[in-house]
Design a protein around this motif. Sequence first.
Motif, PDB file in Angstrom:
ATOM      1  N   MET A   1     -13.138   6.418   0.703  1.00 11.53           N
ATOM      2  CA  MET A   1     -12.782   5.543   1.822  1.00 11.53           C
ATOM      3  C   MET A   1     -13.055   4.088   1.445  1.00 11.53           C
ATOM      4  O   MET A   1     -14.126   3.767   0.941  1.00 11.53           O
ATOM      5  CB  MET A   1     -13.584   5.925   3.063  1.00 11.53           C
ATOM      6  N   ILE A   2     -12.066   3.237   1.679  1.00 10.30           N
ATOM      7  CA  ILE A   2     -12.177   1.804   1.390  1.00 10.30           C
ATOM      8  C   ILE A   2     -12.402   1.059   2.697  1.00 10.30           C
ATOM      9  O   ILE A   2     -11.722   1.325   3.692  1.00 10.30           O
ATOM     10  CB  ILE A   2     -10.896   1.286   0.722  1.00 10.30           C
ATOM     11  N   LEU A   3     -13.323   0.124   2.710  1.00 11.41           N
ATOM     12  CA  LEU A   3     -13.512  -0.780   3.850  1.00 11.41           C
ATOM     13  C   LEU A   3     -12.989  -2.150   3.459  1.00 11.41           C
ATOM     14  O   LEU A   3     -13.342  -2.686   2.406  1.00 11.41           O
ATOM     15  CB  LEU A   3     -14.982  -0.882   4.242  1.00 11.41           C
ATOM     16  N   LEU A   4     -12.140  -2.722   4.327  1.00 11.23           N
ATOM     17  CA  LEU A   4     -11.579  -4.051   4.083  1.00 11.23           C
ATOM     18  C   LEU A   4     -12.206  -5.052   5.028  1.00 11.23           C
ATOM     19  O   LEU A   4     -12.137  -4.892   6.254  1.00 11.23           O
ATOM     20  CB  LEU A   4     -10.061  -4.067   4.308  1.00 11.23           C
ATOM     21  N   THR A   5     -12.784  -6.110   4.495  1.00 13.67           N
ATOM     22  CA  THR A   5     -13.152  -7.251   5.318  1.00 13.67           C
ATOM     23  C   THR A   5     -12.074  -8.321   5.135  1.00 13.67           C
ATOM     24  O   THR A   5     -11.330  -8.314   4.165  1.00 13.67           O
ATOM     25  CB  THR A   5     -14.526  -7.821   4.923  1.00 13.67           C
ATOM     26  N   GLY A   6     -11.990  -9.224   6.111  1.00 19.36           N
ATOM     27  CA  GLY A   6     -10.931 -10.232   6.057  1.00 19.36           C
ATOM     28  C   GLY A   6      -9.551  -9.612   6.175  1.00 19.36           C
ATOM     29  O   GLY A   6      -8.570 -10.142   5.643  1.00 19.36           O
ATOM     30  N   ALA A   7      -9.448  -8.503   6.906  1.00 19.96           N
ATOM     31  CA  ALA A   7      -8.205  -7.731   6.926  1.00 19.96           C
ATOM     32  C   ALA A   7      -7.072  -8.427   7.656  1.00 19.96           C
ATOM     33  O   ALA A   7      -5.902  -8.069   7.458  1.00 19.96           O
ATOM     34  CB  ALA A   7      -8.460  -6.360   7.563  1.00 19.96           C
ATOM     35  N   THR A   8      -7.369  -9.395   8.504  1.00 14.78           N
ATOM     36  CA  THR A   8      -6.300 -10.077   9.245  1.00 14.78           C
ATOM     37  C   THR A   8      -5.903 -11.399   8.604  1.00 14.78           C
ATOM     38  O   THR A   8      -5.073 -12.130   9.145  1.00 14.78           O
ATOM     39  CB  THR A   8      -6.725 -10.334  10.702  1.00 14.78           C
ATOM     40  N   GLY A   9      -6.463 -11.733   7.437  1.00 17.91           N
ATOM     41  CA  GLY A   9      -6.159 -12.989   6.772  1.00 17.91           C
ATOM     42  C   GLY A   9      -4.955 -12.897   5.851  1.00 17.91           C
ATOM     43  O   GLY A   9      -4.267 -11.869   5.768  1.00 17.91           O
ATOM     44  N   SER A  10      -4.707 -13.979   5.126  1.00 18.25           N
ATOM     45  CA  SER A  10      -3.518 -14.062   4.271  1.00 18.25           C
ATOM     46  C   SER A  10      -3.519 -13.013   3.170  1.00 18.25           C
ATOM     47  O   SER A  10      -2.457 -12.511   2.777  1.00 18.25           O
ATOM     48  CB  SER A  10      -3.432 -15.466   3.639  1.00 18.25           C
ATOM     49  N   ILE A  11      -4.687 -12.691   2.640  1.00 14.37           N
ATOM     50  CA  ILE A  11      -4.792 -11.656   1.612  1.00 14.37           C
ATOM     51  C   ILE A  11      -4.873 -10.282   2.266  1.00 14.37           C
ATOM     52  O   ILE A  11      -4.179  -9.336   1.889  1.00 14.37           O
ATOM     53  CB  ILE A  11      -6.026 -11.887   0.722  1.00 14.37           C
ATOM     54  N   GLY A  12      -5.729 -10.162   3.267  1.00 15.93           N
ATOM     55  CA  GLY A  12      -6.017  -8.871   3.873  1.00 15.93           C
ATOM     56  C   GLY A  12      -4.818  -8.212   4.516  1.00 15.93           C
ATOM     57  O   GLY A  12      -4.642  -6.982   4.402  1.00 15.93           O
ATOM     58  N   ARG A  13      -3.980  -8.980   5.199  1.00 16.69           N
ATOM     59  CA  ARG A  13      -2.827  -8.379   5.872  1.00 16.69           C
ATOM     60  C   ARG A  13      -1.906  -7.687   4.868  1.00 16.69           C
ATOM     61  O   ARG A  13      -1.384  -6.597   5.133  1.00 16.69           O
ATOM     62  CB  ARG A  13      -2.044  -9.451   6.641  1.00 16.69           C
ATOM     63  N   GLY A  23      -0.671   5.488   0.989  1.00 15.73           N
ATOM     64  CA  GLY A  23      -1.386   6.589   1.622  1.00 15.73           C
ATOM     65  C   GLY A  23      -2.869   6.615   1.328  1.00 15.73           C
ATOM     66  O   GLY A  23      -3.517   7.671   1.450  1.00 15.73           O
ATOM     67  N   ALA A  24      -3.437   5.473   0.961  1.00 19.06           N
ATOM     68  CA  ALA A  24      -4.866   5.402   0.661  1.00 19.06           C
ATOM     69  C   ALA A  24      -5.675   5.518   1.950  1.00 19.06           C
ATOM     70  O   ALA A  24      -5.243   5.109   3.028  1.00 19.06           O
ATOM     71  CB  ALA A  24      -5.192   4.097  -0.050  1.00 19.06           C
ATOM     72  N   GLU A  25      -6.856   6.080   1.844  1.00 17.77           N
ATOM     73  CA  GLU A  25      -7.758   6.181   2.986  1.00 17.77           C
ATOM     74  C   GLU A  25      -8.571   4.885   3.069  1.00 17.77           C
ATOM     75  O   GLU A  25      -9.336   4.556   2.153  1.00 17.77           O
ATOM     76  CB  GLU A  25      -8.687   7.383   2.826  1.00 17.77           C
ATOM     77  N   PHE A  26      -8.385   4.155   4.157  1.00 15.81           N
ATOM     78  CA  PHE A  26      -9.105   2.888   4.291  1.00 15.81           C
ATOM     79  C   PHE A  26      -9.330   2.568   5.760  1.00 15.81           C
ATOM     80  O   PHE A  26      -8.712   3.149   6.661  1.00 15.81           O
ATOM     81  CB  PHE A  26      -8.342   1.752   3.614  1.00 15.81           C
ATOM     82  N   ARG A  27     -10.212   1.604   5.968  1.00 13.47           N
ATOM     83  CA  ARG A  27     -10.573   1.148   7.307  1.00 13.47           C
ATOM     84  C   ARG A  27     -10.714  -0.364   7.262  1.00 13.47           C
ATOM     85  O   ARG A  27     -11.284  -0.917   6.314  1.00 13.47           O
ATOM     86  CB  ARG A  27     -11.891   1.807   7.717  1.00 13.47           C
ATOM     87  N   ALA A  28     -10.185  -1.043   8.262  1.00 13.42           N
ATOM     88  CA  ALA A  28     -10.307  -2.497   8.354  1.00 13.42           C
ATOM     89  C   ALA A  28     -11.468  -2.853   9.272  1.00 13.42           C
ATOM     90  O   ALA A  28     -11.646  -2.243  10.332  1.00 13.42           O
ATOM     91  CB  ALA A  28      -9.019  -3.105   8.892  1.00 13.42           C
ATOM     92  N   LEU A  29     -12.264  -3.833   8.859  1.00 18.26           N
ATOM     93  CA  LEU A  29     -13.332  -4.354   9.706  1.00 18.26           C
ATOM     94  C   LEU A  29     -12.815  -5.594  10.423  1.00 18.26           C
ATOM     95  O   LEU A  29     -12.399  -6.556   9.786  1.00 18.26           O
ATOM     96  CB  LEU A  29     -14.560  -4.708   8.867  1.00 18.26           C
TER      97      LEU A  29
END
Length: 292
Positions: A1-13, A23-29
Motif C-alpha cells: 500500500m502506497i500513501l501519497l502526501t500532497g495528493a491534490t497538488g500539481s505533482i500529486g494529482r 491498478g496500484a493499491e494506494f491511499r491519498a492523505l
Amino acid sequence: MILLTGATGSIGRHLVRRLADRGAEFRALVRDEAKGRALGCAYAVGDFADPGSLAAAFDGVDRLFLNGPGAAPVDGEQPMLRQLGAVIDAAAAAGVERVVKVSVLHAAPGRPLSEGVHGVLDRRLAASGPPAWTLLQPSGFLQNLLAPGTFTPDGRLVGRYGGAPVSHIDCRDIADCAEVLLTGPPRPGESFALTGPEAVTDRQLADRVSRALHHPVGLLPRTPDEVAADLTAQGAPAGFAAELAVLLHEVAAGSLAEVTTAVPDLLGRPARTVDAFLADHLPAFRTALRLP
C-alpha cells in the motif's frame, strides 16, 4: 500500500491518475474530505500537525510518496520543516519500507528557504531508518507559469531570472518518475536531479507562449531586488523577501541552467518540452492572459 502526501497538488494529482490507471493499491492523505472525494481514489483525512491522524493514515502502508508545501512568506522557521518532519517520523513509527521524497535542486542545510529546509529534511529522512529512500530533486516547475502574478494585466510575462536559462520541468514528469520509483525496484539512497530537456530564458518563454497562442506576449524584466521589494510592499516579511532575492540572484547567474538525463533514464522517454506543455494547457494560458 502506497500513501501519497500532497495528493491534490500539481505533482500529486497526476500521480493519483497514474497509480489508478495501473491498478496500484494506494491511499491519498488529504486535509479536506471534499478534496479527497474529488480525487476519486481511496483517501484518509489527516493533518501534518495531528500525529494521531497521521498514524491512522499509515495503517497498512509500506511505501510513502512524500511531498508537501513549499516555502511560506513567514518570519522564523518555515512551517514545512515541522509539517514534513512529522510525516517522516510517522513513517518511521509505522515501519514504512520505502520513501520517495520530492526535494529540490541544490538542497542543503543552511541554504535559503526551501533549499535549506529540504536539506535538513533529506538528512532527517536518511537517518530515520527506512530501508529504501530516494530523492527527487526537480528544477523549476513549468506549472508555475500558470500561477497568479506570472503575467501582468497587460499580458506580459514577469521575468525574474535576467537572461539566464532555466531547465523548467513539467510536474507530470516528476509524477511519472515517482511512479517508477514507488512501483518498480527500489533505488535506495539515490538522488535524481530532474530537469526538462532544454533550458530557456524568460524572453524565450515569452516567445514560446506567443507562438502557442498566436498572440503577442511581452516581457517585464524584474531584478531579484525589485521582486523582493514588491513582496515586502505586499506584506511579506523582509527576511523572507531577502532570502528569495538571494535565490533569484543565483538563478540569474545560471544555477538552474543544467539539463540532466535523469527523466529519460528513469522513464525511457524524453522529458516533456516547453512547447508540449503549452499545447496541453492552452485554455489555461488564454484565461491567464484574459484572451477570448
